[in-house]
Write an enzyme that holds these catalytic residues in place. Structure first.
Site, PDB file in Angstrom:
ATOM      1  CB  THR A  10      -0.952   0.041   1.184  1.00 53.95           C
ATOM      2  OG1 THR A  10      -1.699   1.152   1.051  1.00 53.95           O
ATOM      3  CG2 THR A  10      -0.310  -0.079   2.398  1.00 53.95           C
ATOM      4  CD  GLU A  23      -1.898  -0.217   5.839  1.00 59.58           C
ATOM      5  OE1 GLU A  23      -2.843  -0.259   5.444  1.00 59.58           O
ATOM      6  OE2 GLU A  23      -1.139   0.593   5.825  1.00 59.58           O
ATOM      7  CE  LYS A  76      -7.921   4.461  -1.097  1.00 59.20           C
ATOM      8  NZ  LYS A  76      -8.414   3.485  -0.194  1.00 59.20           N
ATOM      9  CD1 TRP A 133      -3.335   3.890  -1.255  1.00 61.76           C
ATOM     10  CD2 TRP A 133      -4.259   5.872  -0.529  1.00 61.76           C
ATOM     11  NE1 TRP A 133      -4.261   3.904  -0.136  1.00 61.76           N
ATOM     12  CE2 TRP A 133      -4.663   5.133   0.262  1.00 61.76           C
ATOM     13  CE3 TRP A 133      -4.702   7.206  -0.480  1.00 61.76           C
ATOM     14  CZ2 TRP A 133      -5.541   5.460   1.353  1.00 61.76           C
ATOM     15  CZ3 TRP A 133      -5.512   7.601   0.600  1.00 61.76           C
ATOM     16  CH2 TRP A 133      -5.709   6.583   1.313  1.00 61.76           C
TER      17      TRP A 133
HETATM   18  P1  AMP Z   1      -6.617   1.136   1.369  1.00 63.31           P
HETATM   19  O1  AMP Z   1      -5.388   0.657   2.402  1.00 63.31           O
HETATM   20  O2  AMP Z   1      -6.174   1.394  -0.062  1.00 63.31           O
HETATM   21  O3  AMP Z   1      -7.866   0.647   1.447  1.00 63.31           O
HETATM   22  O4  AMP Z   1      -7.129   2.661   1.968  1.00 63.31           O
HETATM   23  C1  AMP Z   1      -7.391   2.735   3.195  1.00 63.31           C
HETATM   24  C2  AMP Z   1      -8.021   3.995   3.475  1.00 63.31           C
HETATM   25  O5  AMP Z   1      -8.770   4.593   2.578  1.00 63.31           O
HETATM   26  C3  AMP Z   1      -8.559   4.461   4.786  1.00 63.31           C
HETATM   27  O6  AMP Z   1      -7.437   4.644   5.675  1.00 63.31           O
HETATM   28  C4  AMP Z   1      -9.166   5.681   4.391  1.00 63.31           C
HETATM   29  O7  AMP Z   1      -8.331   6.696   4.642  1.00 63.31           O
HETATM   30  C5  AMP Z   1      -9.712   5.455   3.171  1.00 63.31           C
HETATM   31  N1  AMP Z   1     -11.163   4.814   3.222  1.00 63.31           N
HETATM   32  C6  AMP Z   1     -11.340   3.528   3.237  1.00 63.31           C
HETATM   33  N2  AMP Z   1     -12.675   3.493   3.204  1.00 63.31           N
HETATM   34  C7  AMP Z   1     -13.300   4.591   3.539  1.00 63.31           C
HETATM   35  C8  AMP Z   1     -14.556   5.072   3.775  1.00 63.31           C
HETATM   36  N3  AMP Z   1     -15.811   4.346   3.586  1.00 63.31           N
HETATM   37  N4  AMP Z   1     -14.854   6.526   4.113  1.00 63.31           N
HETATM   38  C9  AMP Z   1     -13.814   7.148   4.153  1.00 63.31           C
HETATM   39  N5  AMP Z   1     -12.430   6.715   3.727  1.00 63.31           N
HETATM   40  C10 AMP Z   1     -12.311   5.702   3.628  1.00 63.31           C
END
Ligand code: AMP
Length: 544
Positions: free
Chosen positions: A184, A328, A440, A445
């Site tokens: 990630t 994570e 995002k 990312w």
């Molecule tokens: P990832 O590791 O790429 O799945 O990204 C995780 C991150 O995405 C989280 O720490 C949040 O910052 C963002 N994220 C994931 N789901 C949501 C959600 N339902 N609402 C707001 N932010 C989210």
């Protein structure tokens, strides 16, 4: 005193073996890169997984070896998930949307030994292979008739497994054995790896199955639009066979029309993915004036789901579950299924307000919010602080990355998510902001700091900052703000050319704004908070 119960190690291959015996008629349906639809049952899948395991062993894959995949959602990718983990290897899913620089870093950091790829990605590999680990075997996930011509020595998936026997004597592995690896983005610098174990993966499958039971049950037909290279498609390759649900894999075509047609034809009941893809599907639903047949629920996460999107689906009779999680965390942390008393007592509008929050924690994931000194804050829906999590499906460290681990864990062993949140008195999580300096876009990312560091090298730039601007389709897009070094205003093309040596094209800023100075915090850092407020109503070129 201990109880007198057996201890059987939790094992990924046992999930598929269970589906073979308990749900032999459930299907795996795939849109293939070859252009047609492939379908088979879990027992048929399992036979091929056995053959693949033999082929992997012959390629020299041993316990702990990392095997990379660079592929869309399809049955061969699914087979790899089980065969690699089954023989004790680590299935390392590579994200094809990353920049060349990041892919090179990741494959070398992971020390991948074999790479399985869809035909789509052969040109990508041809351009990068000399920077990937030496002696890597490349296996193209197709049959002999569809093998592309290439200067690389490419092996053919179907040839490899063709003459192998179906039975495989699966080793009994300690349940802590590593099984999956997913990188990630970090705020800056290199991506970081989450290394899942058999134990964490099976526990996560249980968790998903009981928490999101609306969409995951015997007879359900589940569409993971979320890619297998995004945190194991949120665990669906494990949770679906565990519950007896069928899996419908969409391949690479994720536009609204393609998804609608597939869902309609395959009677998909539950579809999982990021908000951007649901916007595409929603507009297809409006233009056709109906839902795909059988469509009952969507699970949306990865970015905040806009209330308007939730409202549009709910209006057409599709239940929306808004979930939150992270790579994570395997990834599910919270889910938005409401209680009976909500449905009995709240108005439609109030129900939508509640669904727009990030939902309540799943069993096995604890949440705490803390102030800047690490003191716990009350769950009153008002106080906001950094969100920390703890549980069996959450990383205890990053893969071979002491620095990143140190930065993420607190003294009590909780993992810092980098999200700023409050939690209300009913346990609903409300993500307010992101402490990590990342943008995002469409579920992927972009590191603002990486962009800033590259742009700063331009002689016509005195200083700069990159912030996220809200975007109706992509959720967020980067805006570059520059303080010019002199009177000359650097052209966007020059900045793009500079950035393209390091980042992927979709990560380029959408626009540049020039200012005389950047706002600073009390400690002299650029105040992103002030900038975000200043540009809160900013319209990017494609929004005007
Ligand atoms: P990832 O590791 O790429 O799945 O990204 C995780 C991150 O995405 C989280 O720490 C949040 O910052 C963002 N994220 C994931 N789901 C949501 C959600 N339902 N609402 C707001 N932010 C989210």
């Amino acid at each position: 005193m201990f109880g007198n119960m057996m201890h059987r190690p939790l094992s990924i291959i046992e999930i598929l073996r269970f589906a073979v015996e308990a749900h032999p008629k459930a299907e795996v349906v795939s849109v293939r890169t070859e252009g047609d639809i492939h379908r088979y049952t879990y027992p048929e899948c399992y036979s091929r997984v056995g053959k693949l395991a033999h082929a992997l062993a012959k390629l020299g894959v041993k316990t702990g070896d990392r095997v990379a995949t660079l592929a869309w959602n399809g049955y061969r990718h699914f087979e790899l998930y089980y065969a690699i983990a089954g023989i004790g290897g680590v299935c390392h899913t590579l994200n094809p949307r990353l920049s060349a620089e990041q892919m090179i870093y990741i494959t070398n950091h992971a020390e991948d030994r074999v790479m399985f790829l869809d035909t789509t990605f052969v040109p990508v590999i041809e351009a990068l292979a000399d920077k990937f680990p030496k002696d890597m075997h490349y296996v193209v996930m197709t049959d002999r008739a569809h093998m592309p011509k290439s200067g690389l020595n490419l092996l053919c998936y179907e040839d490899l497994i063709q003459d192998e026997v179906e039975e495989y004597d699966w080793p009994e592995l300690p349940e802590e054995t590593a099984a999956g690896l997913c990188y990630t983005s970090g705020t800056t610098g290199n991506p970081k790896g989450a290394l899942y174990s058999h134990r964490s993966t099976v526990l996560h499958a249980f968790t998903a199955a009981i928490s999101i039971s609306d969409g995951l049950k015997e007879g359900a037909r589940v569409l993971p639009v979320v890619p297998l290279f995004h945190v194991n498609a949120w665990g669906l390759p494990y949770a679906a066979p565990l519950t007896g649900a069928s899996l419908i894999f969409p391949g690479g075509a994720l536009d609204g029309a393609s998804l609608f047609d597939l869902m309609d034809r395959e009677k998909v009941t539950s579809a999982w993915g990021v908000p951007t893809v649901w916007l595409g599907l929603q507009s297809e639903i409006s233009s056709r004036g109906r839902n795909p047949e059988g469509f009952a629920s969507i699970i949306v996460g990865g970015s905040a789901a806009p209330r308007s999107l939730i409202a549009a689906f709910e209006k057409s009779g599709v239940t929306v579950c808004h979930a939150w999680g992270m790579t994570e965390m395997s990834p599910v942390g919270t889910h938005g299924i409401l209680s009976a008393h909500h449905k009995d007592t709240l108005s439609k509008e109030e129900l939508l307000d509640l669904k727009a929050l990030q939902g309540r924690r799943v069993f096995g994931v604890e949440l705490k919010i803390v102030d800047e000194n690490g003191n716990r804050l009350p769950h009153d829906g008002e106080e906001a602080g950094e969100l920390f999590v703890r549980g069996n499906t959450i990383i205890s460290s990053y893969f071979n990355d002491t620095e990143a681990t140190k930065a993420a864990m607190d003294a009590d062993g909780w993992f810092g998510t980098g999200d700023v949140a409050s939690i209300n008195d009913e346990g609903f999580l409300i993500i307010q902001d992101r402490a990590k300096d990342l943008i995002k876009s469409g579920g992927e990312w972009i590191s603002s700091i990486d962009l800033e560091n590259i742009v700063m090298a331009h002689p016509e730039v005195a200083s700069c900052a990159v912030i996220a601007v809200a975007h109706p389709k992509w959720d967020e897009r980067p805006l570059l703000i520059i303080v010019p070094a002199d009177v000359v205003r650097v052209a966007k093309e020059d900045i793009d050319a500079l950035l393209l040596d390091h980042v992927a094209k979709w990560q380029l800023p959408d626009a540049i704004e020039f200012v005389d100075e950047l706002p600073l915090t009390a400690t002299g850092k650029v105040s992103k908070l002030t900038l975000r407020k200043q540009f809160a109503d900013y319209k990017l070129p494609d929004m005007k």
